[in-house]
Motif scaffolding. Sequence first.
Motif, PDB file in Angstrom:
ATOM      1  N   THR A 225       0.828  -1.212   0.000  1.00 53.39           N
ATOM      2  CA  THR A 225       0.000   0.000   0.000  1.00 53.39           C
ATOM      3  C   THR A 225       0.862   1.261   0.000  1.00 53.39           C
ATOM      4  OG1 THR A 225      -0.159  -0.057   2.425  1.00 53.39           O
ATOM      5  CG2 THR A 225      -1.895  -1.161   1.199  1.00 53.39           C
ATOM      6  N   LYS A 226       1.969   1.204   0.723  1.00 59.36           N
ATOM      7  CA  LYS A 226       2.841   2.382   0.798  1.00 59.36           C
ATOM      8  C   LYS A 226       3.500   2.668  -0.547  1.00 59.36           C
ATOM      9  CE  LYS A 226       6.601   4.383   3.560  1.00 59.36           C
ATOM     10  NZ  LYS A 226       7.552   4.145   4.671  1.00 59.36           N
ATOM     11  N   GLN A 227       4.013   1.623  -1.178  1.00 57.34           N
ATOM     12  CA  GLN A 227       4.736   1.820  -2.443  1.00 57.34           C
ATOM     13  C   GLN A 227       3.803   2.212  -3.588  1.00 57.34           C
ATOM     14  OE1 GLN A 227       7.747  -0.903  -3.790  1.00 57.34           O
ATOM     15  NE2 GLN A 227       8.187  -1.643  -1.721  1.00 57.34           N
ATOM     16  N   THR A 228       2.586   1.727  -3.559  1.00 53.04           N
ATOM     17  CA  THR A 228       1.671   1.964  -4.685  1.00 53.04           C
ATOM     18  C   THR A 228       0.651   3.061  -4.396  1.00 53.04           C
ATOM     19  OG1 THR A 228       0.107   0.260  -3.936  1.00 53.04           O
ATOM     20  CG2 THR A 228       1.886  -0.441  -5.402  1.00 53.04           C
ATOM     21  N   GLN A 229       0.696   3.615  -3.167  1.00 55.97           N
ATOM     22  CA  GLN A 229      -0.268   4.642  -2.750  1.00 55.97           C
ATOM     23  C   GLN A 229      -1.702   4.180  -2.989  1.00 55.97           C
ATOM     24  OE1 GLN A 229       1.001   8.193  -4.879  1.00 55.97           O
ATOM     25  NE2 GLN A 229       2.230   8.836  -3.130  1.00 55.97           N
ATOM     26  N   SER A 230      -1.975   2.986  -2.491  1.00 51.52           N
ATOM     27  CA  SER A 230      -3.298   2.398  -2.673  1.00 51.52           C
ATOM     28  C   SER A 230      -3.845   1.896  -1.332  1.00 51.52           C
ATOM     29  CB  SER A 230      -3.238   1.231  -3.671  1.00 51.52           C
ATOM     30  OG  SER A 230      -2.337   0.235  -3.197  1.00 51.52           O
ATOM     31  N   LYS A 231      -5.124   1.615  -1.326  1.00 52.10           N
ATOM     32  CA  LYS A 231      -5.782   1.005  -0.163  1.00 52.10           C
ATOM     33  C   LYS A 231      -6.168  -0.405  -0.585  1.00 52.10           C
ATOM     34  CE  LYS A 231      -9.712   1.674   3.006  1.00 52.10           C
ATOM     35  NZ  LYS A 231     -10.517   0.469   2.737  1.00 52.10           N
ATOM     36  N   VAL A 232      -5.699  -1.395   0.153  1.00 49.50           N
ATOM     37  CA  VAL A 232      -5.937  -2.795  -0.204  1.00 49.50           C
ATOM     38  C   VAL A 232      -6.769  -3.455   0.891  1.00 49.50           C
ATOM     39  CG1 VAL A 232      -4.899  -5.004  -0.801  1.00 49.50           C
ATOM     40  CG2 VAL A 232      -3.747  -2.881  -1.471  1.00 49.50           C
ATOM     41  N   ASP A 233      -7.941  -3.945   0.523  1.00 48.55           N
ATOM     42  CA  ASP A 233      -8.816  -4.649   1.461  1.00 48.55           C
ATOM     43  C   ASP A 233      -8.802  -6.134   1.133  1.00 48.55           C
ATOM     44  OD1 ASP A 233      -9.734  -2.340   2.842  1.00 48.55           O
ATOM     45  OD2 ASP A 233     -11.047  -1.884   1.154  1.00 48.55           O
ATOM     46  N   ILE A 234      -8.395  -6.946   2.097  1.00 54.46           N
ATOM     47  CA  ILE A 234      -8.395  -8.405   1.929  1.00 54.46           C
ATOM     48  C   ILE A 234      -9.556  -8.955   2.739  1.00 54.46           C
ATOM     49  CG2 ILE A 234      -7.081 -10.540   2.218  1.00 54.46           C
ATOM     50  CD1 ILE A 234      -4.521  -8.840   2.109  1.00 54.46           C
ATOM     51  N   HIS A 235     -10.541  -9.518   2.067  1.00 53.47           N
ATOM     52  CA  HIS A 235     -11.763  -9.970   2.743  1.00 53.47           C
ATOM     53  C   HIS A 235     -11.566 -11.406   3.236  1.00 53.47           C
ATOM     54  CE1 HIS A 235     -13.446  -6.334   1.037  1.00 53.47           C
ATOM     55  NE2 HIS A 235     -13.013  -6.716  -0.143  1.00 53.47           N
ATOM     56  N   ARG A 236     -10.657 -11.565   4.182  1.00 50.95           N
ATOM     57  CA  ARG A 236     -10.219 -12.902   4.601  1.00 50.95           C
ATOM     58  C   ARG A 236     -11.240 -13.603   5.493  1.00 50.95           C
ATOM     59  NH1 ARG A 236      -5.261 -11.968   8.769  1.00 50.95           N
ATOM     60  NH2 ARG A 236      -5.193 -14.210   8.444  1.00 50.95           N
ATOM     61  N   LYS A 237     -12.067 -12.828   6.211  1.00 45.64           N
ATOM     62  CA  LYS A 237     -12.996 -13.449   7.159  1.00 45.64           C
ATOM     63  C   LYS A 237     -14.320 -13.853   6.524  1.00 45.64           C
ATOM     64  CE  LYS A 237     -11.077 -11.078  11.190  1.00 45.64           C
ATOM     65  NZ  LYS A 237     -11.352 -10.175  12.335  1.00 45.64           N
ATOM     66  N   GLU A 238     -14.516 -13.450   5.281  1.00 47.11           N
ATOM     67  CA  GLU A 238     -15.773 -13.767   4.617  1.00 47.11           C
ATOM     68  C   GLU A 238     -15.708 -15.135   3.953  1.00 47.11           C
ATOM     69  OE1 GLU A 238     -18.242 -11.794   5.054  1.00 47.11           O
ATOM     70  OE2 GLU A 238     -17.110 -10.163   5.958  1.00 47.11           O
ATOM     71  N   ASN A 239     -16.887 -15.727   3.786  1.00 41.93           N
ATOM     72  CA  ASN A 239     -17.014 -17.014   3.086  1.00 41.93           C
ATOM     73  C   ASN A 239     -16.048 -18.060   3.650  1.00 41.93           C
ATOM     74  OD1 ASN A 239     -18.806 -15.617   1.434  1.00 41.93           O
ATOM     75  ND2 ASN A 239     -17.220 -15.135  -0.067  1.00 41.93           N
ATOM     76  N   ALA A 240     -16.255 -18.358   4.930  1.00 36.05           N
ATOM     77  CA  ALA A 240     -15.379 -19.319   5.610  1.00 36.05           C
ATOM     78  C   ALA A 240     -15.327 -20.631   4.840  1.00 36.05           C
ATOM     79  CB  ALA A 240     -15.889 -19.557   7.037  1.00 36.05           C
ATOM     80  N   GLY A 241     -14.106 -21.135   4.679  1.00 36.26           N
ATOM     81  CA  GLY A 241     -13.929 -22.412   3.995  1.00 36.26           C
ATOM     82  C   GLY A 241     -13.778 -22.300   2.495  1.00 36.26           C
ATOM     83  N   ALA A 242     -13.957 -21.101   1.938  1.00 39.33           N
ATOM     84  CA  ALA A 242     -13.838 -20.924   0.486  1.00 39.33           C
ATOM     85  C   ALA A 242     -12.394 -21.101   0.046  1.00 39.33           C
ATOM     86  CB  ALA A 242     -14.348 -19.550   0.077  1.00 39.33           C
ATOM     87  N   ALA A 243     -12.213 -21.630  -1.146  1.00 39.78           N
ATOM     88  CA  ALA A 243     -10.857 -21.881  -1.656  1.00 39.78           C
ATOM     89  C   ALA A 243     -10.167 -20.595  -2.076  1.00 39.78           C
ATOM     90  CB  ALA A 243     -10.916 -22.840  -2.838  1.00 39.78           C
ATOM     91  N   GLU A 244     -10.945 -19.543  -2.331  1.00 36.03           N
ATOM     92  CA  GLU A 244     -10.379 -18.272  -2.775  1.00 36.03           C
ATOM     93  C   GLU A 244     -11.018 -17.112  -2.016  1.00 36.03           C
ATOM     94  OE1 GLU A 244      -9.302 -18.985  -7.434  1.00 36.03           O
ATOM     95  OE2 GLU A 244     -11.415 -18.980  -6.902  1.00 36.03           O
ATOM     96  N   LYS A 245     -10.249 -16.044  -1.864  1.00 34.57           N
ATOM     97  CA  LYS A 245     -10.736 -14.850  -1.168  1.00 34.57           C
ATOM     98  C   LYS A 245     -10.599 -13.629  -2.087  1.00 34.57           C
ATOM     99  CE  LYS A 245     -11.360 -16.854   2.903  1.00 34.57           C
ATOM    100  NZ  LYS A 245     -12.658 -16.960   3.558  1.00 34.57           N
ATOM    101  N   PRO A 246     -11.574 -12.729  -2.029  1.00 31.41           N
ATOM    102  CA  PRO A 246     -11.465 -11.520  -2.851  1.00 31.41           C
ATOM    103  C   PRO A 246     -10.587 -10.454  -2.201  1.00 31.41           C
ATOM    104  CG  PRO A 246     -13.615 -11.602  -1.780  1.00 31.41           C
ATOM    105  CD  PRO A 246     -12.873 -12.828  -1.362  1.00 31.41           C
ATOM    106  N   ILE A 247      -9.900  -9.709  -3.036  1.00 30.81           N
ATOM    107  CA  ILE A 247      -9.117  -8.556  -2.600  1.00 30.81           C
ATOM    108  C   ILE A 247      -9.573  -7.358  -3.424  1.00 30.81           C
ATOM    109  CG2 ILE A 247      -6.810  -7.487  -2.598  1.00 30.81           C
ATOM    110  CD1 ILE A 247      -5.603 -10.175  -2.018  1.00 30.81           C
ATOM    111  N   THR A 248      -9.792  -6.226  -2.752  1.00 32.38           N
ATOM    112  CA  THR A 248     -10.208  -5.005  -3.440  1.00 32.38           C
ATOM    113  C   THR A 248      -9.106  -3.963  -3.313  1.00 32.38           C
ATOM    114  OG1 THR A 248     -12.495  -5.476  -2.834  1.00 32.38           O
ATOM    115  CG2 THR A 248     -12.013  -3.260  -3.621  1.00 32.38           C
ATOM    116  N   ILE A 249      -8.700  -3.393  -4.445  1.00 31.63           N
ATOM    117  CA  ILE A 249      -7.627  -2.397  -4.462  1.00 31.63           C
ATOM    118  C   ILE A 249      -8.204  -1.058  -4.886  1.00 31.63           C
ATOM    119  CG2 ILE A 249      -5.375  -1.789  -5.413  1.00 31.63           C
ATOM    120  CD1 ILE A 249      -5.049  -4.811  -6.103  1.00 31.63           C
ATOM    121  N   HIS A 250      -8.098  -0.052  -4.016  1.00 32.23           N
ATOM    122  CA  HIS A 250      -8.583   1.295  -4.305  1.00 32.23           C
ATOM    123  C   HIS A 250      -7.396   2.206  -4.605  1.00 32.23           C
ATOM    124  CE1 HIS A 250     -12.556   0.381  -2.391  1.00 32.23           C
ATOM    125  NE2 HIS A 250     -11.796  -0.447  -1.692  1.00 32.23           N
TER     126      HIS A 250
END
Length: 611
Positions: A225-250
């Motif tokens: 986030t520091k190097q790219t001047q971005s906000k990165v949200d990792i939705h790790r707690k959602e959809n427990a047990g899912a093989a993949e997790k979404p990441i949102t980059i603002h």
Amino acid sequence: MNKLYIGNLSPSVTVEDLKQLFREKKLPVPEQILVKSGYAFVDFPDQNSAIKAIETLSGKVELHGKVIEVDYSVPKKLRSRKIQIRNIPPHLQWEVLDGLLAQYGTVDNVEQVNTDTETAVVNVTYGTKEEAKVAFEKLTEHQFDDYSFKVSYIMDMDAAPPVQAPRARRGGRSSRDQGDCQPGPSGGFGGPRLRAIEFPLRILVPTQLVGAIIGKQGQTIKNVTKQTQSKVDIHRKENAGAAEKPITIHSSPEGCSSACRMILDIMQKEANETNMTEHPALKILAHNSLVGRLIGKEGRNLKKIEEETGTKINISSVHELTFYNLERIITVIGTLEECSKAEGEIMKKLREAYENDIAARHQQANLIPGLNLNALGIFSSGLPVLPPAAGPRGAVPPVAPTGYNPFLSHSSHLSGLYGVPPASAIPHQHSQQAPEQEVVYLFIPTQAVGALIGKKGQHIKQLAHFAGASIKIAPAESPDVPERMVIITGPPEAQFKAQGRIFGKLKEENFFSAKEEVKLETHIKVPSTAAGRVIGKGGKTVNELQNLTSAEVIVPRDQTPDENDEVFVKISGHFFASQTAQRKIREIVQQVKQQEQKHQQGAAVSPHHSK
């Protein structure tokens, strides 16, 4: 909106009793619990846990010999236009829900709430307090396929009385004078300020690599986030047990691309170190309404990106879309360099499509004043018209008041960008007159007729009821015709609703391939005296129409006017292009009619003046 009221409590119930109950039911234990004689107030950390508490406890749990009641704690003055409906069957079609809600009044906004429950939850805003009250009463315990709706009032902050500014002390400055920068009416300083539209990048990553992306004590993601001047949200707690997790980059387009590249690099290094059998691919999430324009006609856009970047790109099927998940997965396979380059090109196309949609909706709101596009749910099955929330997969998209901020509710935005201007802004001079009935001839693929009609004609009946239009399918001229004509009769808003739903239905039922955008041919009739005006001198007007609307507009020459002295104008294009062209052509016709009326009135008056 997470404060709950717990009623019908025994006077002996304590704070510790409630905490123990929450633990037993696997609910978050709130920090703030206020117990009074016979009732209590509880603050839950989020709306999801509040809904879960209501669903788990209300009318189902006995405490100290009494069955407790749980609902939102909403002051009477804030019980106005907003209600929440729970326990909605997940298979319920949006168009059916829309039609049900519309029975009780004008629906300004419908927003799906992302929950852990199997059934669906929506927050609904009606046009008036009275309409919401009727809906609350009628929908409470409403039965649908063995599901019983649960309805609650939720806080309507618009109903709150305005906060009065403190009066300035004599001889002193008022609070609004005490600083150079005080928020104006729209939240900007000194007046409304427009911000650039933000369009986040959404990607899917393997759950097993999330830890590496975050890093020890979050250092790795902080560095990104520091190097790219971005906000990165990792939705790790959602959809427990899912093989993949979404990441949102603002961030800016460049910032999003840089952050994505760093995350891909981290994943590839971790995969090498842990000897993963399959190297992680780049997976971009995109709302279905934008994907057609990414693909392009006959897949040309996608093929071009593949050729220029050396990647292989696959897009998940439209059949994988559900009530909860409205995004499609764009999988990019290639080297780190190739994938990064492809990401930039893909996001450029998606961003252009999104910005064009916003511009089209601005234009459409002006064409039909007071029209609420979101409440229409014009894309069948409720596929919204703008990208989804940048939260866990499955949330329906809120759209922010300024730009694309996925964490804000879209109710306030819809009242501006999406239609329904203030009542004072909608013209009322013709309110006593019935709206003019228009007839439109829409051509659909023959194989789509069954889907449009539905089982025992239910779908076309629901559609006609929802739109407030007459919808008939003309008989086939021969057994092997490729297209059938749908005749739609109704005022402008009914036309918009009916045609929009039909476009959406064809896409949903996959009558157009994933590589095609839904483009249909529409015919409207105009007086033969107005046909020349539609064409314009040397074709100038019709060319301008096509440039303005992106639709193909043809006035066939050598037409013989019908018994009403009318001829056809053919319009081809995607939904918003077709709608804009229809409205512009009808404006021209109206101008011609007005001029003819003035001419006739002048001719009738002139003999009197000549005496």
